[in-house]
Design an enzyme around this catalytic site. Structure first.
Site, mmCIF file in Angstrom:
data_model
loop_
_atom_site.group_PDB
_atom_site.id
_atom_site.type_symbol
_atom_site.label_atom_id
_atom_site.label_comp_id
_atom_site.label_asym_id
_atom_site.label_seq_id
_atom_site.Cartn_x
_atom_site.Cartn_y
_atom_site.Cartn_z
ATOM 1 N N ARG A 14 29.832 35.666 38.739
ATOM 2 C CA ARG A 14 30.848 34.903 38.034
ATOM 3 C C ARG A 14 30.394 33.451 37.951
ATOM 4 N NH1 ARG A 14 33.452 38.410 41.640
ATOM 5 N NH2 ARG A 14 34.835 39.915 40.622
ATOM 6 N N LYS A 57 36.215 36.055 43.911
ATOM 7 C CA LYS A 57 37.440 36.578 43.307
ATOM 8 C C LYS A 57 37.774 37.963 43.846
ATOM 9 C CE LYS A 57 39.500 37.693 38.819
ATOM 10 N NZ LYS A 57 39.287 37.706 37.347
ATOM 11 N N ARG A 83 27.797 38.191 33.381
ATOM 12 C CA ARG A 83 28.259 39.308 34.213
ATOM 13 C C ARG A 83 28.456 40.568 33.372
ATOM 14 N NH1 ARG A 83 30.619 40.381 39.148
ATOM 15 N NH2 ARG A 83 32.542 41.585 39.175
ATOM 16 N N HIS A 91 32.785 45.659 42.220
ATOM 17 C CA HIS A 91 34.125 46.119 41.870
ATOM 18 C C HIS A 91 34.660 47.043 42.956
ATOM 19 C CE1 HIS A 91 33.367 45.516 37.280
ATOM 20 N NE2 HIS A 91 33.902 44.447 37.829
ATOM 21 N N TYR A 111 33.014 48.729 31.161
ATOM 22 C CA TYR A 111 31.737 48.240 30.634
ATOM 23 C C TYR A 111 30.877 49.412 30.152
ATOM 24 C CZ TYR A 111 32.885 43.813 32.967
ATOM 25 O OH TYR A 111 33.493 42.660 33.361
#
Length: 326
Positions: free
Chosen positions: A149, A182, A277, A300, A309
Site C-alpha cells: 500500500r 491496514k 498493489r 489478505h 483481482y
C-alpha cells in the site's frame, strides 16, 4: 492506589486508538459536514433525532456518492455513541428512505487501473538515470513486487526501529517488515518477501540497492524527498507523493512508446497509489500464479478479497463465451 483521573485519561487514549488515524480524520470531517447542515437547518445535531438524519439523507441524496453517505452515517452514529447518546436508526422511516436512496443513486465504485507488468516495464525503463529516476525506479519495483500500500511504501525505513516498517536485505532478496498496516491494526506484524527479478533492469532488489548506494542512505526513511535541484532531503515521502511518482512514471512510459503528452497525461489519470498493489495481484493472476500465493503476498485475511483481482484478470482469458467455438 489507582488514580481515577489517570485511569480515565488512559481509557480515553485507548478508546481513541481503537480506530485508525484515517478513520478518525474521516469521521471528524463527516461530523463537521453534518453539524454545518444542522446549523443551517436550525436543528439539533447532538443529540440528533432519527427524523433529522433522515431529512439530511434526503437533502444530500445525489449530491454526494452513496458510499460517502454511508460513511457519514457511521460517523454520526459514532459521535453519538461517544457522547453517550443512542441514535436509533432502525425505524422503518429511515430504513425505507435509506434503501430508496441506495437504489436510486447507488453506483459501482470507479476503479483505478492496475499497473500491469508490461506497463511497469515500459515505465521504469523510461525513467532517467538521475537521482530522482533511480529513486522512482526502486520505489515502483519494490512497491509492485511487495504488493505494498502507498502508506506502507512511504513509511518504510532501511533499518529496524521499534514501531517502524523496515526493509531487511538478504542473500535471496529483500524482506519487508511491517510493524502495522491496514490489514494488521493490532500490530501483530507482517513480513513480505521480495525475491530477485529475472530481468536486471526490472529487478526490485537490484533497483533498491542501486538507490541506497546512489543516495548514500544507511538509516532512516528509505524513500525520501528530492527537490527540483536534485538535492536529497531527510524526510520520508508522503503517501500522496507515491501516487504522483506512479503517475509520472506512467507518463514517461507512454511518451517513450510514442504517445503525445496529452494522451500520456490522460492515461496517467486512470492510475493511483493502489495501482501497484492491484497491478501485482492482477499480473500474477494473468500468469496463473496459484491463488493462495497471491493472497499471501497481498496479506489478505479472506480469499474472497483476493478472488476479485483474479476474476478481473480472467474476465476475458477464461470466459465461457470464448470456449464455445464462436
Amino acid at each position: 492506589m489507582v488514580n481515577p483521573s489517570e485511569i480515565a485519561q488512559k481509557a480515553a487514549s485507548y478508546a481513541e486508538a481503537s480506530q485508525s488515524d484515517n478513520t478518525r480524520k474521516a469521521y471528524a470531517s463527516d461530523w463537521l459536514v453534518f453539524t454545518d447542515w444542522c446549523r443551517v437547518q436550525q436543528v439539533e445535531a447532538l443529540p440528533a433525532s432519527p427524523a433529522t438524519v433522515t431529512a439530511w439523507i434526503i437533502d444530500t441524496a445525489g449530491k454526494v456518492a452513496v458510499t460517502t453517505q454511508r460513511r457519514r452515517i457511521s460517523a454520526i452514529q459514532d459521535m453519538h455513541k461517544q457522547a453517550g447518546h443512542h441514535l436509533d436508526l432502525s425505524g422503518g422511516a429511515f430504513r425505507k428512505v435509506w434503501a430508496g436512496v441506495r437504489r436510486t443513486h447507488g453506483r459501482p465504485p470507479v476503479k483505478k487501473a492496475a499497473f500491469l507488468t508490461p506497463a511497469l516495464r515500459n515505465a521504469v525503463n523510461a525513467l532517467p538515470d538521475s537521482l530522482t529516476g533511480i529513486r522512482d525506479r526502486a520505489l515502483l519495483l519494490v512497491g509492485f513486487a511487495g504488493a505494498m500500500r502507498r502508506t506502507e511504501l512511504a513509511a518504510v525505513e532501511v533499518s529496524p526501529r521499534d514501531g517502524a516498517n523496515w526493509i531487511e536485505e538478504g542473500a535471496d532478496g529483500l524482506t519487508v517488515h511491517l510493524a502495522r498496516s491496514k490489514g494488521d491494526q493490532e500490530g501483530a506484524g507482517q513480513r513480505i518477501g521480495i525475491p530477485f527479478g529475472s530481468n536486471p533492469s526490472t529487478c526490485p532488489v537490484r533497483a533498491y540497492r542501486a538507490w541506497l548506494q546512489a543516495a548514500g542512505i544507511t538509516e532512516g526513511p528509505a524513500f525520501r524527498s528530492i527537490n527540483r535541484h536534485g538535492t536529497l532531503g531527510g524526510d520520508a515521502l508522503c503517501d500522496h507523493s507515491v501516487a504522483l511518482v506512479i503517475k509520472r512514471a506512467i507518463v514517461a512510459g507512454e511518451i517513450a512508446n510514442g504517445a503525445a503528452k496529452s494522451e500520456a497525461a490522460a492515461t496517467a489519470r486512470r492510475f493511483a497509489g493502489h495501482s501497484l498493489r492491484s497491478g501485482l495481484a492482477t499480473s500474477a493472476a494473468v500468469h496463473e500464479v496459484a491463488g493462495h500465493l497471491i493472497q499471501r503476498q497481498l496479506r489478505h485475511k479472506k480469499y474472497e478479497t483476493t478472488s476479485g483481482y483474479i476474476q478481473d484478470a480472467e474476465l476475458l482469458r477464461k470466459n465461457a463465451a470464448g470456449m464455445v467455438g464462436l
